[in-house]
Motif scaffolding. Structure first.
Motif, PDB file in Angstrom:
ATOM      1  N   TYR A 194       2.483  -0.131  -0.997  1.00 34.23           N
ATOM      2  CA  TYR A 194       2.423   1.207  -0.417  1.00 34.23           C
ATOM      3  C   TYR A 194       3.015   2.238  -1.375  1.00 34.23           C
ATOM      4  CZ  TYR A 194       3.821   5.051   2.704  1.00 34.23           C
ATOM      5  OH  TYR A 194       4.030   6.281   3.263  1.00 34.23           O
ATOM      6  N   PHE A 195       4.205   1.955  -1.898  1.00 34.64           N
ATOM      7  CA  PHE A 195       4.843   2.900  -2.806  1.00 34.64           C
ATOM      8  C   PHE A 195       4.089   2.997  -4.125  1.00 34.64           C
ATOM      9  CE2 PHE A 195       8.399   2.056   0.104  1.00 34.64           C
ATOM     10  CZ  PHE A 195       8.708   3.360   0.439  1.00 34.64           C
ATOM     11  N   GLU A 196       3.544   1.894  -4.601  1.00 39.17           N
ATOM     12  CA  GLU A 196       2.740   1.919  -5.824  1.00 39.17           C
ATOM     13  C   GLU A 196       1.480   2.742  -5.611  1.00 39.17           C
ATOM     14  OE1 GLU A 196       1.844   1.472  -9.700  1.00 39.17           O
ATOM     15  OE2 GLU A 196       3.717   0.922  -8.731  1.00 39.17           O
ATOM     16  N   ALA A 197       0.860   2.615  -4.458  1.00 39.86           N
ATOM     17  CA  ALA A 197      -0.339   3.410  -4.151  1.00 39.86           C
ATOM     18  C   ALA A 197      -0.011   4.892  -4.130  1.00 39.86           C
ATOM     19  CB  ALA A 197      -0.945   2.970  -2.814  1.00 39.86           C
ATOM     20  N   HIS A 198       1.167   5.248  -3.614  1.00 40.09           N
ATOM     21  CA  HIS A 198       1.593   6.654  -3.621  1.00 40.09           C
ATOM     22  C   HIS A 198       1.746   7.164  -5.053  1.00 40.09           C
ATOM     23  CE1 HIS A 198       2.314   8.498   0.270  1.00 40.09           C
ATOM     24  NE2 HIS A 198       2.585   7.296   0.746  1.00 40.09           N
TER      25      HIS A 198
END
Length: 182
Positions: free
Chosen positions: A8-12
């Motif tokens: 999730y944080f990598e996608a952000h």
């Protein structure tokens, strides 16, 4: 396929990077929808975030482990801050790092992030280094006390609630340290 919080944080990060690239390339793009249409990578990154958010909203009882891990991390930090105060010292905002670096902020945030990434199965302890230089540590102790009080009467019914709580708490912590720098 396993979906992790780190995804999730990598996608952000990817989404923010792609949006910046598109904005730099196309000065005339005016709306979010135009940006998504202009660059398929932006649409893919945004879609990945939407997919993860959907998955994170599935109700599960395991997410309460995250809340308990947050409480463990917060309690350990609170105890260290109390011990440092009793010794007549101050927590080092740089936590042993360079003088213009609020490493303590990153270390505290990193401990909560590790608890989140592990889905509450790991509650790391950080070591808070000390200094003789006084600074406004009251905001940090209040932050931890408020967090512990909120978590004591909260529940995380799904992973999105835990992620959202972490993001809000991290932003607040960064603001506290930024204000302390002034």
């Amino acid at each position: 396929m396993e979906h992790t919080v780190s995804d999730y944080f990598e996608a952000h990060k990817i989404l923010a990077k792609r949006i910046s690239e598109v904005k730099a390339m196309e000065q005339g793009v005016k709306s979010w929808q135009d940006i998504r249409k202009t660059n398929p990578e932006v649409a893919m990154a945004a879609g990945r975030i939407e997919e993860l958010i959907e998955i994170f909203t599935w109700e599960t009882r395991e997410t309460d482990l995250i809340r308990l891990a947050f409480i463990d991390v917060g309690t350990a930090i609170e105890k260290q801050l109390e011990d440092i105060s009793k010794a007549g010292l101050w927590p080092d905002p740089c936590n042993g790092g360079i003088s213009d670096d609020f490493r303590l902020c990153r270390d505290i945030s990193g401990a909560f992030r590790a608890a989140l990434y592990s889905h509450g199965r790991y509650a790391p302890e950080i070591v808070i280094k000390t200094t003789a230089t006084a600074w406004d540590v009251y905001k940090i102790t209040t932050y931890i006390e408020n967090m512990l009080r909120q978590l004591g009467c909260a529940t995380f019914d799904n992973l999105l609630e835990a992620v959202t709580y972490y993001e809000k708490s991290e932003t607040l912590l960064q603001l506290i340290f930024r204000d302390s720098d002034k």
